[in-house]
Design a protein around this motif. Structure first.
Motif, PDB file in Angstrom:
ATOM      1  N   CYS A 199      14.017   1.330  -4.185  1.00  0.00           N
ATOM      2  CA  CYS A 199      13.789   0.964  -2.787  1.00  0.00           C
ATOM      3  C   CYS A 199      15.075   1.191  -1.987  1.00  0.00           C
ATOM      4  CB  CYS A 199      13.366  -0.493  -2.675  1.00  0.00           C
ATOM      5  SG  CYS A 199      11.678  -0.836  -3.216  1.00  0.00           S
ATOM      6  N   VAL A 200      14.931   1.798  -0.817  1.00  0.00           N
ATOM      7  CA  VAL A 200      16.072   2.044   0.060  1.00  0.00           C
ATOM      8  C   VAL A 200      15.717   1.575   1.463  1.00  0.00           C
ATOM      9  CG1 VAL A 200      17.543   3.799   1.128  1.00  0.00           C
ATOM     10  CG2 VAL A 200      16.884   4.023  -1.267  1.00  0.00           C
ATOM     11  N   THR A 201      16.556   0.735   2.041  1.00  0.00           N
ATOM     12  CA  THR A 201      16.365   0.295   3.420  1.00  0.00           C
ATOM     13  C   THR A 201      17.109   1.247   4.353  1.00  0.00           C
ATOM     14  OG1 THR A 201      16.219  -2.010   2.699  1.00  0.00           O
ATOM     15  CG2 THR A 201      16.622  -1.610   5.035  1.00  0.00           C
ATOM     16  N   LEU A 212       6.728  -4.882  -6.687  1.00  0.00           N
ATOM     17  CA  LEU A 212       5.816  -3.887  -7.250  1.00  0.00           C
ATOM     18  C   LEU A 212       6.552  -2.588  -7.540  1.00  0.00           C
ATOM     19  CD1 LEU A 212       2.938  -3.134  -8.063  1.00  0.00           C
ATOM     20  CD2 LEU A 212       2.522  -2.440  -5.691  1.00  0.00           C
ATOM     21  N   ALA A 213       7.401  -2.156  -6.605  1.00  0.00           N
ATOM     22  CA  ALA A 213       8.162  -0.921  -6.803  1.00  0.00           C
ATOM     23  C   ALA A 213       9.065  -1.031  -8.035  1.00  0.00           C
ATOM     24  CB  ALA A 213       8.985  -0.607  -5.558  1.00  0.00           C
ATOM     25  N   PRO A 238       9.099  -8.272   0.450  1.00  0.00           N
ATOM     26  CA  PRO A 238       9.468  -8.688  -0.909  1.00  0.00           C
ATOM     27  C   PRO A 238       8.425  -8.309  -1.961  1.00  0.00           C
ATOM     28  CG  PRO A 238       9.936 -10.441   0.662  1.00  0.00           C
ATOM     29  CD  PRO A 238       9.203  -9.379   1.416  1.00  0.00           C
ATOM     30  N   GLN A 239       7.132  -8.448  -1.617  1.00  0.00           N
ATOM     31  CA  GLN A 239       6.083  -8.100  -2.587  1.00  0.00           C
ATOM     32  C   GLN A 239       6.126  -6.619  -2.932  1.00  0.00           C
ATOM     33  OE1 GLN A 239       5.704  -9.637   0.319  1.00  0.00           O
ATOM     34  NE2 GLN A 239       4.260 -11.355   0.191  1.00  0.00           N
ATOM     35  N   ASP A 268       0.822  -1.213   0.000  1.00  0.00           N
ATOM     36  CA  ASP A 268       0.000   0.000   0.000  1.00  0.00           C
ATOM     37  C   ASP A 268       0.855   1.260   0.000  1.00  0.00           C
ATOM     38  OD1 ASP A 268       0.909  -0.313   2.584  1.00  0.00           O
ATOM     39  OD2 ASP A 268      -1.015   0.058   3.554  1.00  0.00           O
ATOM     40  N   GLY A 269       2.058   1.196   0.568  1.00  0.00           N
ATOM     41  CA  GLY A 269       2.959   2.345   0.522  1.00  0.00           C
ATOM     42  C   GLY A 269       3.457   2.626  -0.887  1.00  0.00           C
TER      43      GLY A 269
END
Length: 219
Positions: A201-203, A193-194, A188-189, A156-157
């Motif tokens: 994506c950045v952790t 999607l991203a 992971p999902q 959702d994000g």
């Protein structure tokens, strides 16, 4: 807010064309001037929509929604109205982020170069018609970047950031705008999607950010 449930077909006329055949649907008309068409699935995502500013002309059996700047249109052919009601919701207080998430946003904004050398902050909580973007900044090449920050990154994000990007890329002063989805943990999902939507994506390491150390670097 006005809620209309009707048997209708919907045609989008603009840069592209799209058609929704006749079926029962929810038509949502918000106080901000937006109009969206929903089915009884897809969670919160509309089948089609028109962002503000737009004007609605209602005629017998036909509604025409015209965007005030682009001239794009949603044309609704109404066969039957099953429900029509209006509700005054008042001013929404907005989403209250938890302490860690809000602090992550503050730390990252204050130290935006943790994402890459030469990155600069434009603004935190950048306002849009559908809510504020956590961080708007520029990368080392001068390109505009919208950052959505979560404590835990879920699908959702990514959907939320996608909606922001669709809106921001309509602004010729900002476009092209790319997205960064940043979180302490990304499912992971959500990563899949991203990636499918061209979103980085950045952790984020909360403790490292508090110590002003580097996180994952994009470039």
């Amino acid at each position: 807010m006005r809620l209309v449930i009707a048997r209708c077909s919907v045609d989008y006329v603009g840069r592209l064309t799209a058609h929704l055949p006749m079926a029962p649907r929810l038509i949502l008309l918000k106080a901000d001037g937006s109009v969206s068409i929903h089915a009884d699935d897809r969670a919160f995502k509309p089948l089609n929509w028109m962002n503000p500013p737009c004007k609605v002309r209602e005629e017998e059996g036909r509604w025409t929604v015209t965007h005030g700047k682009t001239g794009e249109q949603l044309i609704l052919t109404i066969e039957e109205i099953l429900h029509d009601s209006s509700h005054e919701l008042g001013i929404d207080p907005g989403l209250q982020k938890d302490g860690v998430e809000a602090h992550l946003q503050e730390l990252l904004a204050d130290n935006i170069t943790t994402l890459g050398t030469g990155w600069t902050l434009i603004r935190r909580e950048y306002p849009t018609a559908i809510g504020p973007v956590d961080i708007l900044c520029r990368d080392h090449l001068g390109g505009t970047v919208a950052i959505e920050i979560k404590r835990r990154g879920e699908i959702d994000g990514v959907e939320q950031l996608t909606r922001y990007l669709e809106l921001l890329n309509r602004d010729s002063l900002l476009a092209p705008v790319k997205g960064v989805f940043a979180a302490q943990e990304i499912r992971p999902q959500a990563r899949v999607l991203a990636g499918d939507r061209g979103i980085e994506c950045v952790t984020l390491d909360y403790d490292a950010l508090r110590g002003i150390e580097r996180t994952d670097t994009l470039f």
